[in-house]
Design a protein around this motif. Structure first.
Motif, short mmCIF file in Angstrom:
data_model
loop_
_atom_site.label_atom_id
_atom_site.label_comp_id
_atom_site.label_asym_id
_atom_site.label_seq_id
_atom_site.Cartn_x
_atom_site.Cartn_y
_atom_site.Cartn_z
N VAL A 1 0.84 -1.20 0.00
CA VAL A 1 0.00 0.00 0.00
C VAL A 1 0.87 1.25 0.00
N ALA A 2 1.96 1.22 0.77
CA ALA A 2 2.87 2.37 0.85
C ALA A 2 3.55 2.61 -0.50
N ALA A 3 3.77 1.54 -1.26
CA ALA A 3 4.46 1.66 -2.54
C ALA A 3 3.56 2.27 -3.62
N LEU A 4 2.26 2.38 -3.35
CA LEU A 4 1.34 2.94 -4.34
C LEU A 4 1.58 4.42 -4.58
N SER A 5 1.99 5.13 -3.53
CA SER A 5 2.11 6.59 -3.68
C SER A 5 3.33 7.01 -4.47
#
Length: 87
Positions: free
Chosen positions: A83-87
């Motif tokens: 999820v953190a890598a989405l930004s």
């Protein structure tokens, strides 16, 4: 085949527990799949909210004894990282 009354009772009990535990594991899998589908679509807001919902479910699985604590930690860690890598 079980001969003693206690052995027969354990067979009945084990069948009931297997059904309940299977439902618990299925519920956890559903929550995890919601996060994974949000990740696949690239929707960070939906993925974040689904991630917030999956964490207590994983912990409940650990408390009820259907998941090992390290398994739950690993799953949550990998989902959080994704999820953190989405930004």
């Amino acid at each position: 085949m079980a001969n003693t009354p206690q052995a027969k009772k354990r067979i009945r009990r084990n069948a009931r527990r297997a059904e309940v535990n299977g439902n618990r594991i299925g519920r956890i899998r559903t929550f995890v799949k919601k996060v994974e589908s949000a990740l696949a679509s690239g929707d960070k807001a939906t993925a974040s909210s689904a991630l917030a919902a999956v964490q207590p479910e994983l912990q409940r699985g650990v408390a009820k004894g259907v998941l090992h604590k390290n398994t739950a930690s690993r799953k949550f860690s990998r989902l959080t990282k994704a999820v953190a890598a989405l930004s």
